[in-house]
Motif scaffolding. Structure first.
Motif, PDB file in Angstrom:
ATOM      1  N   MET A  18       7.126  -1.052   6.745  1.00 43.37           N
ATOM      2  CA  MET A  18       6.269  -0.724   5.615  1.00 43.37           C
ATOM      3  C   MET A  18       5.760   0.702   5.719  1.00 43.37           C
ATOM      4  SD  MET A  18       3.736  -2.979   3.564  1.00 43.37           S
ATOM      5  CE  MET A  18       2.484  -2.320   2.480  1.00 43.37           C
ATOM      6  N   SER A  19       6.382   1.522   6.543  1.00 40.46           N
ATOM      7  CA  SER A  19       5.921   2.898   6.702  1.00 40.46           C
ATOM      8  C   SER A  19       6.429   3.807   5.603  1.00 40.46           C
ATOM      9  CB  SER A  19       6.376   3.442   8.063  1.00 40.46           C
ATOM     10  OG  SER A  19       7.795   3.412   8.150  1.00 40.46           O
ATOM     11  N   ASP A  20       7.412   3.357   4.803  1.00 35.52           N
ATOM     12  CA  ASP A  20       7.966   4.166   3.735  1.00 35.52           C
ATOM     13  C   ASP A  20       6.947   4.270   2.599  1.00 35.52           C
ATOM     14  OD1 ASP A  20       9.504   5.473   1.922  1.00 35.52           O
ATOM     15  OD2 ASP A  20      10.788   3.765   1.449  1.00 35.52           O
ATOM     16  N   PRO A  21       6.605   5.506   2.149  1.00 40.75           N
ATOM     17  CA  PRO A  21       5.638   5.647   1.047  1.00 40.75           C
ATOM     18  C   PRO A  21       6.053   4.901  -0.213  1.00 40.75           C
ATOM     19  CG  PRO A  21       5.944   7.747   2.151  1.00 40.75           C
ATOM     20  CD  PRO A  21       6.956   6.814   2.736  1.00 40.75           C
ATOM     21  N   VAL A  22       7.361   4.844  -0.490  1.00 46.19           N
ATOM     22  CA  VAL A  22       7.818   4.114  -1.677  1.00 46.19           C
ATOM     23  C   VAL A  22       7.449   2.638  -1.562  1.00 46.19           C
ATOM     24  CG1 VAL A  22       9.851   3.346  -2.947  1.00 46.19           C
ATOM     25  CG2 VAL A  22       9.660   5.734  -2.232  1.00 46.19           C
ATOM     26  N   THR A  23       7.580   2.079  -0.370  1.00 46.26           N
ATOM     27  CA  THR A  23       7.220   0.670  -0.160  1.00 46.26           C
ATOM     28  C   THR A  23       5.733   0.451  -0.402  1.00 46.26           C
ATOM     29  OG1 THR A  23       8.972   0.505   1.499  1.00 46.26           O
ATOM     30  CG2 THR A  23       7.323  -1.243   1.470  1.00 46.26           C
ATOM     31  N   PHE A  24       4.914   1.390   0.077  1.00 40.77           N
ATOM     32  CA  PHE A  24       3.469   1.305  -0.186  1.00 40.77           C
ATOM     33  C   PHE A  24       3.209   1.280  -1.691  1.00 40.77           C
ATOM     34  CE2 PHE A  24       3.010   2.873   4.190  1.00 40.77           C
ATOM     35  CZ  PHE A  24       1.968   2.076   4.632  1.00 40.77           C
ATOM     36  N   ALA A  25       3.873   2.186  -2.421  1.00 36.07           N
ATOM     37  CA  ALA A  25       3.643   2.291  -3.863  1.00 36.07           C
ATOM     38  C   ALA A  25       4.090   1.018  -4.581  1.00 36.07           C
ATOM     39  CB  ALA A  25       4.386   3.500  -4.412  1.00 36.07           C
ATOM     40  N   CYS A  34      -7.331  -4.477  -6.461  1.00 37.22           N
ATOM     41  CA  CYS A  34      -7.717  -3.062  -6.555  1.00 37.22           C
ATOM     42  C   CYS A  34      -8.203  -2.539  -5.205  1.00 37.22           C
ATOM     43  CB  CYS A  34      -8.808  -2.882  -7.610  1.00 37.22           C
ATOM     44  SG  CYS A  34      -8.208  -2.973  -9.306  1.00 37.22           S
ATOM     45  N   GLY A  35      -8.980  -3.356  -4.478  1.00 41.44           N
ATOM     46  CA  GLY A  35      -9.472  -2.927  -3.174  1.00 41.44           C
ATOM     47  C   GLY A  35      -8.345  -2.680  -2.188  1.00 41.44           C
ATOM     48  N   LEU A  36      -7.405  -3.624  -2.098  1.00 44.66           N
ATOM     49  CA  LEU A  36      -6.260  -3.438  -1.200  1.00 44.66           C
ATOM     50  C   LEU A  36      -5.391  -2.273  -1.660  1.00 44.66           C
ATOM     51  CD1 LEU A  36      -5.191  -7.160  -0.572  1.00 44.66           C
ATOM     52  CD2 LEU A  36      -6.378  -5.618   1.012  1.00 44.66           C
ATOM     53  N   SER A  37      -5.216  -2.147  -2.966  1.00 44.45           N
ATOM     54  CA  SER A  37      -4.409  -1.040  -3.493  1.00 44.45           C
ATOM     55  C   SER A  37      -5.042   0.305  -3.180  1.00 44.45           C
ATOM     56  CB  SER A  37      -4.236  -1.201  -5.006  1.00 44.45           C
ATOM     57  OG  SER A  37      -3.518  -2.376  -5.317  1.00 44.45           O
ATOM     58  N   ALA A  38      -6.371   0.385  -3.263  1.00 42.51           N
ATOM     59  CA  ALA A  38      -7.054   1.633  -2.949  1.00 42.51           C
ATOM     60  C   ALA A  38      -6.843   2.010  -1.482  1.00 42.51           C
ATOM     61  CB  ALA A  38      -8.546   1.510  -3.260  1.00 42.51           C
ATOM     62  N   LEU A  39      -6.941   1.022  -0.595  1.00 40.08           N
ATOM     63  CA  LEU A  39      -6.708   1.299   0.828  1.00 40.08           C
ATOM     64  C   LEU A  39      -5.275   1.771   1.065  1.00 40.08           C
ATOM     65  CD1 LEU A  39      -8.576  -1.728   2.457  1.00 40.08           C
ATOM     66  CD2 LEU A  39      -9.334   0.660   2.375  1.00 40.08           C
ATOM     67  N   LEU A  40      -4.314   1.085   0.435  1.00 39.88           N
ATOM     68  CA  LEU A  40      -2.920   1.487   0.565  1.00 39.88           C
ATOM     69  C   LEU A  40      -2.684   2.880  -0.009  1.00 39.88           C
ATOM     70  CD1 LEU A  40      -1.082  -1.840  -0.379  1.00 39.88           C
ATOM     71  CD2 LEU A  40      -1.150  -0.761   1.872  1.00 39.88           C
ATOM     72  N   ALA A  41      -3.320   3.170  -1.147  1.00 36.22           N
ATOM     73  CA  ALA A  41      -3.132   4.475  -1.784  1.00 36.22           C
ATOM     74  C   ALA A  41      -3.720   5.600  -0.939  1.00 36.22           C
ATOM     75  CB  ALA A  41      -3.761   4.468  -3.174  1.00 36.22           C
ATOM     76  N   ILE A  42      -4.872   5.348  -0.335  1.00 38.94           N
ATOM     77  CA  ILE A  42      -5.475   6.371   0.535  1.00 38.94           C
ATOM     78  C   ILE A  42      -4.591   6.610   1.757  1.00 38.94           C
ATOM     79  CG2 ILE A  42      -7.445   6.851   2.035  1.00 38.94           C
ATOM     80  CD1 ILE A  42      -9.178   5.317  -0.039  1.00 38.94           C
ATOM     81  N   PHE A  43      -4.054   5.524   2.309  1.00 38.08           N
ATOM     82  CA  PHE A  43      -3.127   5.677   3.435  1.00 38.08           C
ATOM     83  C   PHE A  43      -1.855   6.394   2.988  1.00 38.08           C
ATOM     84  CE2 PHE A  43       0.033   4.027   6.535  1.00 38.08           C
ATOM     85  CZ  PHE A  43      -0.581   4.496   7.695  1.00 38.08           C
ATOM     86  N   LYS A  88       0.066   9.794   4.390  1.00 29.01           N
ATOM     87  CA  LYS A  88       1.490   9.829   4.741  1.00 29.01           C
ATOM     88  C   LYS A  88       2.186  10.994   4.038  1.00 29.01           C
ATOM     89  CE  LYS A  88       3.778   7.001   6.490  1.00 29.01           C
ATOM     90  NZ  LYS A  88       4.348   6.890   7.858  1.00 29.01           N
ATOM     91  N   VAL A  89       1.887  11.180   2.765  1.00 30.12           N
ATOM     92  CA  VAL A  89       2.521  12.268   2.005  1.00 30.12           C
ATOM     93  C   VAL A  89       2.034  13.618   2.515  1.00 30.12           C
ATOM     94  CG1 VAL A  89       2.733  13.307  -0.289  1.00 30.12           C
ATOM     95  CG2 VAL A  89       2.855  10.824  -0.028  1.00 30.12           C
ATOM     96  N   ALA A  90       0.743  13.703   2.841  1.00 32.18           N
ATOM     97  CA  ALA A  90       0.195  14.967   3.335  1.00 32.18           C
ATOM     98  C   ALA A  90       0.842  15.392   4.647  1.00 32.18           C
ATOM     99  CB  ALA A  90      -1.320  14.851   3.510  1.00 32.18           C
TER     100      ALA A  90
END
Length: 658
Positions: free
Chosen positions: A1-8, A43-52, A56-58
């Motif tokens: 699950m380290s792939d940013p696309v998978t997170f999205a 939304c809460g889990l999505s926010a955590l995933l989005a911040i992570f 990853k992108v940075a």
């Protein structure tokens, strides 16, 4: 699950799952009271995933990740792919949307209940549509295909229609929903035509990355790319409520207040700004389109700020403020070819980012007021609420100060970045550089008006003697903690998110500026790179304007009580309160002629239908006349033939004898 696309993709799955699960609650009354839980958790889990995901992108060497294409539909050589792209721009938007949506969802769980805590009759429907909206908005910012983007674009439009018309049995709400849907459709017509033209110009590609690369290698004629950009901008004008299609947004305040906070302040209305920023490589090749974007933003910013001056509905003041601030964002985007596209896009997106926090806060705080005032939102009917609602008062003050651009707050830093982009544009070699001087004056005047109308609303609501409408039962009190905690969190964002993200760390510009499409736009525009250095001159002027606007509002309204308009300004306030009669002009110039055209079309349709019925009746009558001779007796038919033959032969013999 380290792939940013998978997170999205996980974020999208969580939000869509919440929408489906909540919709299933409608069949179980016992689950109605917890219908908000799926949205809050998703939304809460999505926010955590989005911040992570942002982290990853940075930290990636190549800050763009595109999913493997999955064929959505195909026809001959044409294929539309389901592809998403994760880059700094989309990652930032994803984090902002999910973070703010989380606290709006929590706030909604308290707001959408009655005085005794019982859920509203449409409680399940509300949270199901809200979940679907957040899913569509996240899909919109992640879409890497124009057709997929259109699908999510129309999805947020549908959800907006359903939520604005949430109180569908209320005529004004139903009318507002129809108005929002129809007006934005006007812009979407141009948007679709622009996509079709780009499909032709871009080597028949609909994937954004492929299309941008093709156009970069094979630049089309200037007039064609300009036409495509202007058509795309039509969609942005409709969705982001810019002149002349801004009229739907103030009426959309008929929906529940958290809807206004999410859709009409922090997410959907910013979709047009995001679209132009995402398509920066296209606009970089069209200087005339850039000028149209800048002027549309400038006119809208000043027009909406003027109309907000005298409004008496607290939510409508904030609605016109949203329209005005969106105009500020387009002002920055209009300088894309005059300064570095990186600087212009960063300025616009940074103001979008900070605006999401303080405008969502202001809408939710107004919802807290409305909740305590028995659904009354007319500022002439209440006042002095700072002692009655201390938490709402302080958080509203934080949002108002940030919106006004007072020093060191979030709105101060992002507004100055927009002004700085205009200044650079005025001193550039851009074909329309001269107009940026005038647009900078427009932006400055708008900033002063913003400070005035924001604090006019603040003083009328919270200062002076305490006045509570009878609908509140004369025992108004602070909202419950489920509503005040989100206010406190967003207030912290309104105060500090700007100073943390940009002016000293330059984290925001460094992160968003690495977006590959923005870098491609910089290459195509050929504009010199502009580094951001804090401009004390612009900051000083904007501070004077902000403080001056607040001071004028305090002198006029600081004592509270009924509004007293100075006689010389009565005409100005009348024009503002009546919204410059724009709705009336539209009614006479467009709506009434369209209604008459519809009546004439109906009359013509009835006339044509009647003529066709008459024509159809002729053979029917003939059939009725000759039907008696068709009796089914063969011998009768033989006799008729013989008689006919005899008549014919008699006629021949008679003619021969003559």
């Amino acid at each position: 699950m380290s792939d940013p696309v998978t997170f999205a993709l996980t974020v999208l799955a969580l939000l869509l799952g919440a929408a489906v699960l909540t919709a299933l609650f409608s069949g179980a009354k016992a689950l109605t009271s917890v219908a908000h839980v799926p949205l809050v958790i998703a939304c809460g889990l999505s926010a955590l995933l989005a911040i992570f995901l942002v982290s990853k992108v940075a930290g990636a060497d190549t800050p763009q990740f595109v999913s493997a294409p999955v064929t959505w539909f195909a026809a001959g050589k044409f294929a539309a792919n389901f592809t998403i792209a994760v880059d700094p721009l989309s990652a930032m938007m994803l984090a902002m949307i999910t973070f703010i949506a989380t606290f709006i969802a929590v706030f909604s769980s308290g707001y959408m209940r009655g005085e005794h805590g019982e859920p509203d009759a449409g409680y399940v429907r509300y949270f199901a549509v809200m979940s679907l909206f957040v899913f569509c908005m996240c899909g919109l910012v992640l879409a890497n295909n124009f057709l997929l983007l259109v699908g999510f674009w129309e999805g947020v439009g549908l959800c907006s229609y359903l939520l604005v018309g949430y109180y569908y049995d209320k005529p004004s709400a139903a009318a507002a929903a129809r108005k929002a849907f129809l007006v934005t459709r006007l812009g979407d017509t141009g948007f679709l035509l622009g996509i079709m033209l780009l499909w032709k110009l871009g080597g028949w590609h609909t994937d954004l990355t492929a299309l941008f690369d093709h156009i970069a290698k094979n630049p089309p004629p200037t007039e064609q790319i300009t036409a495509a950009c202007l058509l795309l901008f039509c969609g942005a004008v409709g969705k982001s409520a810019q002149f002349p299609l801004y009229v739907w947004l103030p009426d959309a305040m008929e929906g529940p207040t958290p809807v206004s906070a999410l859709i009409h302040a922090a997410t959907m209305v910013t979709a047009g700004v995001y679209l132009v920023a995402r398509c920066a490589p296209l606009f970089a090749l069209a200087p005339d389109a850039q000028a149209v974007v800048a002027w549309a933003g400038g006119i809208t910013a000043l027009l909406a700020a003027f109309i907000a001056l005298a409004q008496t509905d607290l939510k409508r003041v904030l609605a016109y403020s949203t329209v005005s601030q969106l105009g500020f964002m387009f002002l920055a985007l209009g300088t894309l070819g005059a300064v570095s596209p990186v600087f212009a896009v960063v300025a616009a997106m940074f103001h979008l980012f900070t605006h999401a926090f303080f405008k969502a806060l202001l809408f939710l705080a107004s919802g807290s007021v409305m909740h305590a005032m028995g659904n009354v939102i007319d500022m002439r009917r209440f006042g002095g609420l700072r002692t009655v609602m201390p938490t709402t008062h302080l958080t509203f003050l934080c949002g108002a100060a940030a919106l006004a651009g007072l020093p060191l707050l979030s709105g101060f830093w992002s507004k100055d970045l927009v002004l700085e982009s205009l200044q650079f544009g005025a001193h550039s070699g851009h074909p329309h550089a001269g107009s940026f001087y005038l647009l900078m004056l427009v932006a400055m005047l708008t900033a002063g008006l913003t400070a005035f109308y924001t604090f006019r609303a603040y003083f009328l609501t919270f200062w002076g003697p305490t006045v509570v409408p009878e609908e509140a039962g004369h025992h108004a009190h602070e909202s419950p903690s489920v509503m005040t905690v989100p206010l406190i969190v967003l207030a912290a964002g309104a105060l500090f998110v700007g100073i943390v993200a940009e002016p000293f760390t330059h984290w925001f510009s460094g992160f968003v500026g690495r977006t590959p499409s923005i870098g491609l736009a910089a290459k195509l525009a050929g504009a010199a790179e502009v580094a951001h250095h804090f401009n004390w001159g612009i900051a000083g002027v904007s501070t004077l304007l902000a403080v001056g606007g607040v001071a004028l509002a305090y002198m006029a309204y600081g004592a509270g009580g009924p509004e007293r308009v100075p006689v010389p300004l009565a005409g100005v306030f009348a024009l503002s309160r009546n919204k410059l009669y724009v709705d009336e002009v539209y009614e006479g110039a467009f709506v009434k002629p369209a209604e008459w055209l519809a009546v004439m079309a109906r009359v013509f349709d009835l006339l044509l239908d009647s003529v066709s019925r008459v024509i159809a009746a002729v053979p029917r009558l003939v059939g009725v006349a000759v039907r008696p001779i068709q009796n089914g007796l063969v011998q009768f038919y033989a006799l008729s033939m013989a008689l006919g033959l005899a008549v014919f032969l008699s006629f021949v013999v008679f003619r021969a004898g003559r």
